[in-house]
Motif scaffolding. Structure first.
Motif, PDB file in Angstrom:
ATOM      1  N   GLN A   1       6.738  -8.549  -7.896  1.00 21.93           N
ATOM      2  CA  GLN A   1       7.085  -7.456  -8.805  1.00 21.93           C
ATOM      3  C   GLN A   1       7.678  -6.275  -8.038  1.00 21.93           C
ATOM      4  O   GLN A   1       8.592  -5.604  -8.519  1.00 21.93           O
ATOM      5  CB  GLN A   1       5.870  -7.040  -9.648  1.00 21.93           C
ATOM      6  N   LYS A   2       7.161  -6.033  -6.829  1.00 20.22           N
ATOM      7  CA  LYS A   2       7.727  -4.960  -6.001  1.00 20.22           C
ATOM      8  C   LYS A   2       9.148  -5.300  -5.575  1.00 20.22           C
ATOM      9  O   LYS A   2      10.063  -4.459  -5.642  1.00 20.22           O
ATOM     10  CB  LYS A   2       6.858  -4.722  -4.769  1.00 20.22           C
ATOM     11  N   LEU A   3       9.349  -6.536  -5.134  1.00 15.57           N
ATOM     12  CA  LEU A   3      10.669  -6.976  -4.707  1.00 15.57           C
ATOM     13  C   LEU A   3      11.692  -6.827  -5.826  1.00 15.57           C
ATOM     14  O   LEU A   3      12.799  -6.313  -5.614  1.00 15.57           O
ATOM     15  CB  LEU A   3      10.585  -8.440  -4.257  1.00 15.57           C
ATOM     16  N   GLU A   4      11.331  -7.266  -7.020  1.00 21.15           N
ATOM     17  CA  GLU A   4      12.276  -7.193  -8.131  1.00 21.15           C
ATOM     18  C   GLU A   4      12.584  -5.744  -8.491  1.00 21.15           C
ATOM     19  O   GLU A   4      13.741  -5.384  -8.742  1.00 21.15           O
ATOM     20  CB  GLU A   4      11.713  -7.926  -9.345  1.00 21.15           C
TER      21      GLU A   4
ATOM     22  N   ALA B   1      14.995  -6.240   5.428  1.00 22.31           N
ATOM     23  CA  ALA B   1      14.915  -6.323   3.968  1.00 22.31           C
ATOM     24  C   ALA B   1      14.125  -7.538   3.513  1.00 22.31           C
ATOM     25  O   ALA B   1      13.502  -7.521   2.443  1.00 22.31           O
ATOM     26  CB  ALA B   1      16.317  -6.352   3.367  1.00 22.31           C
ATOM     27  N   ARG B   2      14.130  -8.596   4.294  1.00 20.25           N
ATOM     28  CA  ARG B   2      13.372  -9.798   3.951  1.00 20.25           C
ATOM     29  C   ARG B   2      11.874  -9.508   3.921  1.00 20.25           C
ATOM     30  O   ARG B   2      11.116 -10.143   3.184  1.00 20.25           O
ATOM     31  CB  ARG B   2      13.694 -10.904   4.957  1.00 20.25           C
ATOM     32  N   ARG B   3      11.443  -8.530   4.688  1.00 20.95           N
ATOM     33  CA  ARG B   3      10.034  -8.130   4.683  1.00 20.95           C
ATOM     34  C   ARG B   3       9.768  -7.049   3.634  1.00 20.95           C
ATOM     35  O   ARG B   3       8.784  -7.113   2.905  1.00 20.95           O
ATOM     36  CB  ARG B   3       9.624  -7.605   6.057  1.00 20.95           C
ATOM     37  N   ASP B   4      10.659  -6.047   3.594  1.00 20.03           N
ATOM     38  CA  ASP B   4      10.433  -4.958   2.642  1.00 20.03           C
ATOM     39  C   ASP B   4      11.732  -4.197   2.409  1.00 20.03           C
ATOM     40  O   ASP B   4      12.376  -3.738   3.356  1.00 20.03           O
ATOM     41  CB  ASP B   4       9.364  -3.994   3.153  1.00 20.03           C
ATOM     42  N   MET B   5      12.096  -4.047   1.150  1.00 20.41           N
ATOM     43  CA  MET B   5      13.346  -3.382   0.785  1.00 20.41           C
ATOM     44  C   MET B   5      13.289  -1.881   1.067  1.00 20.41           C
ATOM     45  O   MET B   5      14.271  -1.285   1.504  1.00 20.41           O
ATOM     46  CB  MET B   5      13.630  -3.604  -0.701  1.00 20.41           C
ATOM     47  N   THR B   6      12.149  -1.249   0.826  1.00 20.27           N
ATOM     48  CA  THR B   6      12.052   0.191   1.040  1.00 20.27           C
ATOM     49  C   THR B   6      12.317   0.539   2.497  1.00 20.27           C
ATOM     50  O   THR B   6      13.042   1.488   2.806  1.00 20.27           O
ATOM     51  CB  THR B   6      10.670   0.707   0.624  1.00 20.27           C
TER      52      THR B   6
ATOM     53  N   GLU C   1       0.830  -1.210   0.000  1.00 21.19           N
ATOM     54  CA  GLU C   1       0.000   0.000   0.000  1.00 21.19           C
ATOM     55  C   GLU C   1       0.866   1.263   0.000  1.00 21.19           C
ATOM     56  O   GLU C   1       0.615   2.211  -0.767  1.00 21.19           O
ATOM     57  CB  GLU C   1      -0.909  -0.012   1.222  1.00 21.19           C
ATOM     58  N   LEU C   2       1.900   1.281   0.839  1.00 21.02           N
ATOM     59  CA  LEU C   2       2.790   2.435   0.889  1.00 21.02           C
ATOM     60  C   LEU C   2       3.504   2.627  -0.443  1.00 21.02           C
ATOM     61  O   LEU C   2       3.705   3.753  -0.895  1.00 21.02           O
ATOM     62  CB  LEU C   2       3.816   2.246   2.009  1.00 21.02           C
ATOM     63  N   ASP C   3       3.880   1.525  -1.067  1.00 22.91           N
ATOM     64  CA  ASP C   3       4.555   1.606  -2.358  1.00 22.91           C
ATOM     65  C   ASP C   3       3.623   2.198  -3.416  1.00 22.91           C
ATOM     66  O   ASP C   3       4.033   3.046  -4.218  1.00 22.91           O
ATOM     67  CB  ASP C   3       5.025   0.210  -2.778  1.00 22.91           C
ATOM     68  N   ASP C   4       2.382   1.762  -3.413  1.00 24.11           N
ATOM     69  CA  ASP C   4       1.408   2.298  -4.376  1.00 24.11           C
ATOM     70  C   ASP C   4       1.236   3.803  -4.211  1.00 24.11           C
ATOM     71  O   ASP C   4       1.079   4.538  -5.184  1.00 24.11           O
ATOM     72  CB  ASP C   4       0.051   1.612  -4.200  1.00 24.11           C
ATOM     73  N   ASN C   5       1.286   4.255  -2.952  1.00 28.45           N
ATOM     74  CA  ASN C   5       1.086   5.674  -2.667  1.00 28.45           C
ATOM     75  C   ASN C   5       2.394   6.473  -2.667  1.00 28.45           C
ATOM     76  O   ASN C   5       2.373   7.690  -2.413  1.00 28.45           O
ATOM     77  CB  ASN C   5       0.398   5.835  -1.300  1.00 28.45           C
ATOM     78  N   GLU C   6       3.526   5.792  -2.922  1.00 27.30           N
ATOM     79  CA  GLU C   6       4.850   6.432  -2.883  1.00 27.30           C
ATOM     80  C   GLU C   6       5.049   7.186  -1.566  1.00 27.30           C
ATOM     81  O   GLU C   6       5.525   8.317  -1.521  1.00 27.30           O
ATOM     82  CB  GLU C   6       5.049   7.364  -4.082  1.00 27.30           C
ATOM     83  N   GLU C   7       4.703   6.491  -0.475  1.00 31.06           N
ATOM     84  CA  GLU C   7       4.703   7.094   0.858  1.00 31.06           C
ATOM     85  C   GLU C   7       5.788   6.472   1.722  1.00 31.06           C
ATOM     86  O   GLU C   7       5.953   5.250   1.746  1.00 31.06           O
ATOM     87  CB  GLU C   7       3.325   6.883   1.501  1.00 31.06           C
ATOM     88  N   PHE C   8       6.511   7.308   2.452  1.00 31.11           N
ATOM     89  CA  PHE C   8       7.564   6.802   3.337  1.00 31.11           C
ATOM     90  C   PHE C   8       6.937   6.004   4.487  1.00 31.11           C
ATOM     91  O   PHE C   8       5.925   6.413   5.055  1.00 31.11           O
ATOM     92  CB  PHE C   8       8.391   7.958   3.900  1.00 31.11           C
ATOM     93  N   PRO C   9       7.551   4.863   4.880  1.00 27.32           N
ATOM     94  CA  PRO C   9       6.955   4.000   5.914  1.00 27.32           C
ATOM     95  C   PRO C   9       7.217   4.506   7.328  1.00 27.32           C
ATOM     96  O   PRO C   9       7.847   3.832   8.153  1.00 27.32           O
ATOM     97  CB  PRO C   9       7.650   2.660   5.656  1.00 27.32           C
TER      98      PRO C   9
ATOM     99  N   THR D   1      10.975   7.118  -8.378  1.00 26.73           N
ATOM    100  CA  THR D   1      11.809   5.999  -8.795  1.00 26.73           C
ATOM    101  C   THR D   1      10.951   4.788  -9.143  1.00 26.73           C
ATOM    102  O   THR D   1       9.825   4.646  -8.681  1.00 26.73           O
ATOM    103  CB  THR D   1      12.790   5.620  -7.677  1.00 26.73           C
ATOM    104  N   HIS D   2      11.523   3.902  -9.954  1.00 23.11           N
ATOM    105  CA  HIS D   2      10.815   2.692 -10.365  1.00 23.11           C
ATOM    106  C   HIS D   2      10.649   1.737  -9.192  1.00 23.11           C
ATOM    107  O   HIS D   2       9.609   1.106  -9.027  1.00 23.11           O
ATOM    108  CB  HIS D   2      11.588   2.021 -11.507  1.00 23.11           C
ATOM    109  N   GLY D   3      11.706   1.617  -8.385  1.00 23.47           N
ATOM    110  CA  GLY D   3      11.648   0.796  -7.183  1.00 23.47           C
ATOM    111  C   GLY D   3      11.775   1.675  -5.949  1.00 23.47           C
ATOM    112  O   GLY D   3      11.966   2.884  -6.047  1.00 23.47           O
ATOM    113  N   ILE D   4      11.665   1.073  -4.782  1.00 26.47           N
ATOM    114  CA  ILE D   4      11.660   1.772  -3.475  1.00 26.47           C
ATOM    115  C   ILE D   4      10.933   3.118  -3.588  1.00 26.47           C
ATOM    116  O   ILE D   4      11.467   4.166  -3.239  1.00 26.47           O
ATOM    117  CB  ILE D   4      13.076   1.925  -2.895  1.00 26.47           C
TER     118      ILE D   4
END
Length: 599
Positions: free
Chosen positions: A363-366, A80-85, A33-41, A209-212
């Protein structure tokens, strides 16, 4: 085997809770959800603070809990195993402080350590829009008129593509303090934005950015910002050397991001293969799927072995970290990208789609992991660092020199580590690589063990093949040992081959020095007995080096069996036992951490 860095990482994992439980803060669904919104965790980062994760970014001499650099590796790997961002956004504070740990004063270290443990984000300001990785071209400067100012620098210029540039309150800044000083014209300033006149700096917009996507990747511009002279880290003019030495430590630690990505990707693909049915058969029963999973499992264990040796080498082999860090920073991101690409073929369309399988996590991880190869010096920068050391590496391998005593400690998981002595950091490994110098001894040790256990004979043969290839690679390096500028593409290929040989030597060293500690463990002992993980890892490395395969499918089936057994028991697939979520008796390190945190 009780290995404190792993136990402490498990304690953090338990504190963060089940990532599939919607009642927890740090969940897979929340990160998507945070990734979709480009929001810092931000809410997740607060949980890290509650546990005390920042304390482990600060060396004990500055009031923190960092005494073992493998602990940092395993803690960041857990996140990182849970979320790279989340891992990249939070661990940047550790990277931002390393210049001070390497060359700062006791006062700077204590003040920065207190800020970090209080949750203050710290950043590292190196790159600029026009110059990328070319630090010598740095344009951020102190104005000439600042020379008339006794107590302040006047800083102007722009840093761009900086993690935590906006969120961070403190910035380790590489700046030009002598306009005509060349490499000796650069210095590091520890800039506290809270003390600057707000009219003298501004934050640049967040970069999409494309990732994180949720990370604070932005920039900062200074316009005559008054920075106290006391902010100078180390000696004036020593900035480039300080940064390059600090990067040797951070590059070894960045491997934690790739480890976490590999853990996550392998588990997603295995779960899918176990659950997916087509035409009355599960995907896991198809030979090609089993081959891909077993190959990925071998690569993940190779990455774990290399990163453990590299993290321990920060303290045990400090003078050779210029080689260790360059190999690790090149190898793990590129090889993990390939692992994820291989696993993507198993998931098919579900590897690209959101909301279809596992919240679209693959897809998010990659996407997220693709950026890891750019951090702290990209792939070409690290390969070039190896090429610049070909002369000393070739000479050291021929003479059998290098820090072999430090290599033995780095490879022996039961050996205590000495405290880090930053004064031992060197831009060149002058006597060669102790890991490479110890390769022949590791081969001899495996040959000795064959007499006691004939099942090790195939592993001994693979080890002998690696030694032969490594000798040939050093002969190839001879041709390029004088190259300093205009490096030909072939030299980069040789550097890639050297990195693979170094990884094989590290894995052999780890197995020969540590297998007796682990082989009787009920969870992971099967990986160590008869050299199972080592056999498949050497096979993967030798094939990448252009050699014939040395392990048959039956060996990979054994590794796949261990992978599936870890999944069924709720353990992480790992070289060392990783217990499930149930509460386990704490080691002294974990018990001390829990006592301090709860008090």
């Amino acid at each position: 085997m009780e290995h404190p860095p792993y136990r402490l990482a498990e304690e953090l994992d338990r504190f963060l809770g089940d990532p599939n439980d919607p009642g927890e803060v740090f969940t897979y669904a929340r990160c998507v959800e945070l990734d979709d919104n480009e929001e810092f965790p931000a809410d997740i980062v607060r949980r890290f603070q509650e546990w005390g994760l920042p304390d482990h970014y600060v060396p004990v001499e500055y009031g923190g809990r960092l005494r073992d650099y493998e602990q940092v590796l395993q803690l960041v790997r857990t996140v990182a195993r849970r979320d790279m961002t989340c891992a990249i956004g939070h661990a940047k504070t550790y990277l931002g402080g390393v210049c001070v740990w390497v060359a700062g004063s006791a006062e700077q270290g204590a003040a920065l350590g207190a800020d970090i443990m209080a949750g203050v984000p710290v950043s590292l300001g190196l790159t600029e829009r026009e110059h990328g990785s070319d630090l010598l071209a740095t344009e951020v400067r102190t104005d000439e008129k600042a020379s008339d100012t006794e107590d302040h620098w006047l800083v102007s210029g722009e840093k761009w593509l900086i993690n935590n540039a906006t969120r961070g309150s403190v910035l380790s800044l590489l700046t030009r303090t002598r306009p005509d000083g060349g490499p000796r014209g650069l210095s590091v300033l520890l800039v506290d934005k809270r003390e600057l006149d707000e009219d003298t700096f501004r934050h640049l917009p967040k970069i999409r950015t494309h990732g994180i996507r949720g990370a604070d990747i932005s920039g900062i511009a200074f316009d005559g910002a008054r920075v106290p002279r006391s902010a100078l880290v180390g000696a004036e003019g020593a900035g480039l050397e300080i940064v390059l030495k600090a990067l040797q430590i951070t590059r070894a630690m960045v491997s934690a991001l790739s480890l976490g990505a590999g853990d996550h990707g392998l588990r997603l693909a295995l779960d899918f293969a176990e659950e997916r049915e087509l035409y009355g058969r599960r995907l896991i029963d198809l030979p090609q799927a089993r081959k891909v999973l077993a190959g990925a499992a071998a690569d993940v264990l190779m990455h774990e072995a290399v990163s453990m040796v590299a993290a321990r080498a920060v303290q045990a082999q400090t003078a050779e970290l210029s080689v260790t860090s360059a190999v690790t920073k090149y190898l793990l991101p590129t090889s993990t990208d390939q692992v994820l690409a291989d696993l993507k073929g198993l998931l098919g369309a579900r590897a690209f789609l959101k909301g279809v399988y596992a919240d679209g996590r693959f897809q998010k991880l990659e996407r997220d992991h693709r950026l890891v190869g750019l951090f702290d010096g990209n792939t070409l920068v690290n390969l070039n660092s190896l090429i610049n050391q070909f002369r000393s590496l070739v000479r050291g391998f021929g003479r059998g020199t290098g820090d072999t005593a430090g290599s033995d400690v780095a490879c022996d998981l039961g050996a205590p580590l000495p405290p880090l002595d930053p004064s031992k950091l060197s831009l060149v490994a002058r006597h060669g690589s102790g890991i490479m110098a110890g390769l022949a001894a590791s081969v001899d040790e495996i040959n000795r063990r064959v007499a006691l256990d004939s099942a090790l004979a195939p592993v001994a043969e693979a080890a002998q093949r690696l030694l032969a290839v490594t000798t040939a690679v050093h002969a190839e390096m001879e041709e390029y040992k004088s190259v300093l500028t205009e490096v030909p593409p072939a030299a980069y290929e040789v550097a890639c081959r050297y990195a693979l040989c170094w990884a094989g030597a590290a894995c052999l060293g780890l197995w020969t020095h540590s297998s007796d500690h682990v082989r009787d463990d009920p969870d992971t002992g099967a990986l160590w007995r008869e050299g199972l993980w080592l056999h498949t890892v050497l096979d993967r490395l030798l094939v990448r080096l252009g050699e014939p395969a040395v392990a048959g499918q039956e060996t990979y089936e054994g590794l796949l069996g261990a992978l599936r057994a870890a999944r069924s028991s709720g353990r992480l697939f790992s070289l060392l036992p990783q217990r499930g979520p149930e509460r386990q008796p704490a080691t002294p390190e974990v018990a001390a951490h829990e006592t301090e945190r709860t008090s």
